[in-house]
Design a protein around this motif. Sequence first.
Motif, mmCIF file in Angstrom:
data_model
loop_
_atom_site.group_PDB
_atom_site.id
_atom_site.type_symbol
_atom_site.label_atom_id
_atom_site.label_comp_id
_atom_site.label_asym_id
_atom_site.label_seq_id
_atom_site.Cartn_x
_atom_site.Cartn_y
_atom_site.Cartn_z
ATOM 1 N N UNK A 31 0.823 -1.218 0.000
ATOM 2 C CA UNK A 31 0.000 0.000 0.000
ATOM 3 C C UNK A 31 0.855 1.265 0.000
ATOM 4 N N UNK A 32 2.038 1.171 0.608
ATOM 5 C CA UNK A 32 2.937 2.325 0.668
ATOM 6 C C UNK A 32 3.732 2.513 -0.620
ATOM 7 N N UNK A 33 3.648 1.541 -1.534
ATOM 8 C CA UNK A 33 4.316 1.669 -2.830
ATOM 9 C C UNK A 33 5.606 0.895 -2.984
ATOM 10 N N UNK A 34 5.991 0.084 -1.977
ATOM 11 C CA UNK A 34 7.206 -0.715 -2.092
ATOM 12 C C UNK A 34 6.990 -1.857 -3.083
ATOM 13 N N UNK A 35 7.975 -2.076 -3.941
ATOM 14 C CA UNK A 35 7.789 -3.017 -5.050
ATOM 15 C C UNK A 35 8.640 -4.272 -4.959
ATOM 16 N N UNK A 36 9.600 -4.304 -4.056
ATOM 17 C CA UNK A 36 10.517 -5.452 -3.989
ATOM 18 C C UNK A 36 10.539 -6.018 -2.572
ATOM 19 N N UNK A 37 9.469 -6.663 -2.222
ATOM 20 C CA UNK A 37 9.293 -7.214 -0.877
ATOM 21 C C UNK A 37 9.167 -8.723 -0.972
ATOM 22 N N UNK A 38 9.987 -9.434 -0.219
ATOM 23 C CA UNK A 38 9.892 -10.889 -0.118
ATOM 24 C C UNK A 38 9.788 -11.258 1.350
ATOM 25 N N UNK A 39 9.461 -12.511 1.627
ATOM 26 C CA UNK A 39 9.262 -12.929 3.015
ATOM 27 C C UNK A 39 9.652 -14.384 3.195
ATOM 28 N N UNK A 40 9.905 -14.744 4.445
ATOM 29 C CA UNK A 40 10.154 -16.124 4.819
ATOM 30 C C UNK A 40 9.706 -16.328 6.257
ATOM 31 N N UNK A 41 9.205 -17.517 6.540
ATOM 32 C CA UNK A 41 8.846 -17.874 7.912
ATOM 33 C C UNK A 41 9.887 -18.815 8.524
ATOM 34 N N UNK A 42 10.984 -19.029 7.784
ATOM 35 C CA UNK A 42 12.058 -19.910 8.232
ATOM 36 C C UNK A 42 13.280 -19.087 8.616
ATOM 37 N N UNK A 43 13.559 -18.897 9.902
ATOM 38 C CA UNK A 43 14.706 -18.074 10.314
ATOM 39 C C UNK A 43 16.046 -18.648 9.874
ATOM 40 N N UNK A 44 16.095 -19.975 9.669
ATOM 41 C CA UNK A 44 17.348 -20.600 9.240
ATOM 42 C C UNK A 44 17.719 -20.223 7.802
ATOM 43 N N UNK A 45 16.760 -19.724 7.038
ATOM 44 C CA UNK A 45 17.008 -19.371 5.633
ATOM 45 C C UNK A 45 17.464 -17.934 5.454
ATOM 46 N N UNK A 46 17.419 -17.132 6.517
ATOM 47 C CA UNK A 46 17.664 -15.694 6.388
ATOM 48 C C UNK A 46 19.067 -15.390 5.874
ATOM 49 N N UNK A 47 20.079 -16.014 6.442
ATOM 50 C CA UNK A 47 21.458 -15.706 6.050
ATOM 51 C C UNK A 47 21.723 -16.038 4.588
ATOM 52 N N UNK A 48 21.249 -17.201 4.159
ATOM 53 C CA UNK A 48 21.439 -17.567 2.751
ATOM 54 C C UNK A 48 20.725 -16.587 1.829
ATOM 55 N N UNK A 49 19.524 -16.190 2.214
ATOM 56 C CA UNK A 49 18.768 -15.242 1.400
ATOM 57 C C UNK A 49 19.478 -13.882 1.334
ATOM 58 N N UNK A 50 19.987 -13.444 2.472
ATOM 59 C CA UNK A 50 20.649 -12.141 2.499
ATOM 60 C C UNK A 50 21.974 -12.185 1.737
ATOM 61 N N UNK A 51 22.689 -13.303 1.850
ATOM 62 C CA UNK A 51 23.943 -13.435 1.131
ATOM 63 C C UNK A 51 23.720 -13.409 -0.380
ATOM 64 N N UNK A 52 22.586 -13.927 -0.787
ATOM 65 C CA UNK A 52 22.255 -13.976 -2.213
ATOM 66 C C UNK A 52 21.689 -12.648 -2.715
ATOM 67 N N UNK A 53 20.861 -11.982 -1.914
ATOM 68 C CA UNK A 53 20.122 -10.807 -2.388
ATOM 69 C C UNK A 53 20.595 -9.465 -1.826
ATOM 70 N N UNK A 54 21.367 -9.505 -0.739
ATOM 71 C CA UNK A 54 21.880 -8.269 -0.124
ATOM 72 C C UNK A 54 20.756 -7.254 0.106
ATOM 73 N N UNK A 55 19.838 -7.616 0.976
ATOM 74 C CA UNK A 55 18.664 -6.781 1.233
ATOM 75 C C UNK A 55 19.061 -5.424 1.806
ATOM 76 N N UNK A 56 18.264 -4.423 1.436
ATOM 77 C CA UNK A 56 18.468 -3.092 1.993
ATOM 78 C C UNK A 56 17.883 -2.991 3.395
ATOM 79 N N UNK A 57 16.906 -3.850 3.703
ATOM 80 C CA UNK A 57 16.295 -3.853 5.030
ATOM 81 C C UNK A 57 15.673 -5.217 5.311
ATOM 82 N N UNK A 58 15.858 -5.694 6.550
ATOM 83 C CA UNK A 58 15.247 -6.948 6.998
ATOM 84 C C UNK A 58 14.353 -6.635 8.192
ATOM 85 N N UNK A 59 13.072 -6.950 8.060
ATOM 86 C CA UNK A 59 12.136 -6.828 9.183
ATOM 87 C C UNK A 59 12.140 -8.164 9.907
ATOM 88 N N UNK A 60 12.671 -8.185 11.110
ATOM 89 C CA UNK A 60 12.961 -9.444 11.800
ATOM 90 C C UNK A 60 12.183 -9.575 13.098
#
Length: 270
Positions: A31-60
Amino acid sequence: MIEPSEILHAEILIVDDQEANVMLLEQMLANAGYTRVTSTMDPFAVCDLHQKNHYDLILLDLQMPGMDGFAVLEALKDIEPDGYVPVLVVTAQPNHKLRALQAGAKDFVGKPFELVEVETRIRNLLEVRLLHRKLQRYNQQLEYTVLERTAQLRASEARFQRFAELSTDWYWEQDADGKLTNWSGPVADMVGIGGSDTGGWDVAEHALLQENIDERKAFLDFVYSRTIDGVLQYLQVSGEPMFDETGRFTGYRGVGRDVTEMAAMFAKAG
């Protein structure tokens, strides 16, 4: 300056083991206009995802089974190359906020969500993160430019010195105190610079040469002479003072050659 479009196109990852919370945050960001938002419910996957995508922000979320948010924060520190962990923690426990900040989180929001507060904190953190990245790229580019210019300068100096060596018999440089710092050929002996032996020189001519150098004057094809073992020798030198970018005198440099044979030819022709 960060443009609004850059913030809205930032890469964001939502990490929460509760699907309802994930859906709420996704909807709010959409609703705020953000276009590149992904999610995961698996905390063990966060590091691999961040290493691959280099997120600008992680809501944890902090409260997750198996691997809580504090463990995720510690793991992220090991893979974030610049030491900046872009994490906004979400917690319902007020006493966890300070601990989260000490663990490396950049900010926090409480549960239940206040959407205006969440949106504001997200935008502020993204602006800081993007500015940080822009500054990092600028510094890298500046470092590359300095290295490139330094390499060019060294190459230019090497070409100049090589040219001087090929076109003259001697090349020399002195520092501001008159000490020889760089030379090719027997400068101290043949030019009479940096050595203590002054025998054989034409006193007046050699004094004039030294006077030019002492007074930081540029001179071209100055010819002077000396007599060694009864043999008259003619030397030709050119020199110029050196200054740094502030105009401070840094030394002297010059070239020289033996022109005895040339002088003898002119003498015969005359």
